[in-house]
Design an enzyme around this catalytic site. Sequence first.
Site, mmCIF file in Angstrom:
data_model
loop_
_atom_site.group_PDB
_atom_site.id
_atom_site.type_symbol
_atom_site.label_atom_id
_atom_site.label_comp_id
_atom_site.label_asym_id
_atom_site.label_seq_id
_atom_site.Cartn_x
_atom_site.Cartn_y
_atom_site.Cartn_z
ATOM 1 N N SER A 124 0.856 -1.190 0.000
ATOM 2 C CA SER A 124 0.000 0.000 0.000
ATOM 3 C C SER A 124 0.890 1.238 0.000
ATOM 4 C CB SER A 124 -0.878 -0.002 1.246
ATOM 5 O OG SER A 124 -0.079 0.196 2.398
ATOM 6 N N THR B 120 -10.072 -11.068 -1.292
ATOM 7 C CA THR B 120 -10.380 -11.786 -0.042
ATOM 8 C C THR B 120 -11.880 -12.039 0.079
ATOM 9 O OG1 THR B 120 -8.508 -10.780 1.062
ATOM 10 C CG2 THR B 120 -10.249 -11.662 2.492
ATOM 11 N N THR C 105 -6.468 -8.393 2.518
ATOM 12 C CA THR C 105 -7.073 -8.645 3.829
ATOM 13 C C THR C 105 -6.778 -10.066 4.334
ATOM 14 O OG1 THR C 105 -8.797 -7.059 3.289
ATOM 15 C CG2 THR C 105 -9.287 -8.579 5.081
ATOM 16 N N ASP D 270 0.343 -0.591 -4.805
ATOM 17 C CA ASP D 270 -1.116 -0.700 -4.870
ATOM 18 C C ASP D 270 -1.709 0.713 -4.739
ATOM 19 O OD1 ASP D 270 -3.493 -2.130 -5.005
ATOM 20 O OD2 ASP D 270 -3.536 -2.647 -2.882
ATOM 21 N N GLU E 248 -7.544 2.650 -12.468
ATOM 22 C CA GLU E 248 -8.879 2.228 -12.012
ATOM 23 C C GLU E 248 -9.952 3.070 -12.692
ATOM 24 O OE1 GLU E 248 -9.212 1.689 -7.775
ATOM 25 O OE2 GLU E 248 -11.351 2.182 -7.745
HETATM 26 P P1 13P Z 1 -8.732 -7.511 -0.288
HETATM 27 O O1 13P Z 1 -8.190 -6.688 0.844
HETATM 28 O O2 13P Z 1 -10.216 -7.604 -0.271
HETATM 29 O O3 13P Z 1 -8.053 -8.803 -0.430
HETATM 30 O O4 13P Z 1 -8.409 -6.671 -1.630
HETATM 31 C C1 13P Z 1 -7.077 -6.485 -2.005
HETATM 32 C C2 13P Z 1 -6.955 -5.463 -3.052
HETATM 33 O O5 13P Z 1 -7.751 -5.368 -3.935
HETATM 34 C C3 13P Z 1 -5.787 -4.579 -2.982
HETATM 35 O O6 13P Z 1 -5.863 -3.538 -3.892
#
Ligand code: 13P
Length: 280
Positions: free
Chosen positions: A52, A210, A232, A84, A136
């Site tokens: 992140s 997730t 997650t 990300d 996105e």
């Molecule tokens: P989750 O946290 O639902 O696994 O999603 C991960 C994600 O899309 C990161 O950008």
Amino acid sequence: MTMKDNRFINMLHTARKEGYAVGAFNIFNDLTLRGVITAANEAGRPIIIQTSAGTVKRLGAEALGGMVNAARSLCTQEIALHLDHCKDDTIAKACVDHGWDAIMCDYSTLPLEENIARTQAMIAYAHAKGVAVEGEVGAIFGVEEDVVAEKEHPATYEDTMHYVHATGIDAIAPAIGTAHGMYKGSPKINWELIERLGKEATPLVVHGGTGLSDETFRRMVELGAAKINISTAIKYAYRDAIVAAIPNHPVDSPMELDKKVEAEVHATVLRLIKLFAGIE
Ligand code: 13P
């Protein structure tokens, strides 16, 4: 590095050609990094390691990039390092400047034309240094650390393709009905959109991995998903391993605790890499 040699792009196009999806796993320290790498080794599949923007802010792009680069020697498989969701151009540029393979610029809360203009500017910066860009369209619901979308703004095929053609983006993450974090009910997935976009040349990215069922993942891969993001589930594996181990854990052996955490992350990630790759 040139775009032709870009690990992230080559990995996604190879996966599409061979009919599997690359798992993209969010790490936030050395234990999660090691858990993901050992899982890739065991599965025998390339992986995307992503972080992140918050993790970059905490540890620094140079230190974090250096940590992952050093860990490449532990991995028998190709690793692409990716940033990300990033709304902060200073952080995104720092990653571009410190050896990352790809960044995701997330301007999804802006009107489409502004999203396109900001993305074009970031692509110009990143591509000049051989770094790939994911974008996105629409807004993916949920919380991914400091990126919060309180409402889904679904993507359409027309908007997504307009963005793809106007920007020349390397991988596209449209809001297809998945969400970040744990699902409260069943997600309403826009299968028609996945099917149409899965046939296009630009690799399709699924966020909010997730909590999706194995069947959902299989269908997404079959329809052309090239990259599936998981964050997650890794945080749960990490937390659950600590909670289970702590009550009887001797204070003088922190490394034994680390091993348990790493093993739990490894098991979670291994299962998913295999699932995305169709390895039963
Ligand atoms: P989750 O946290 O639902 O696994 O999603 C991960 C994600 O899309 C990161 O950008």
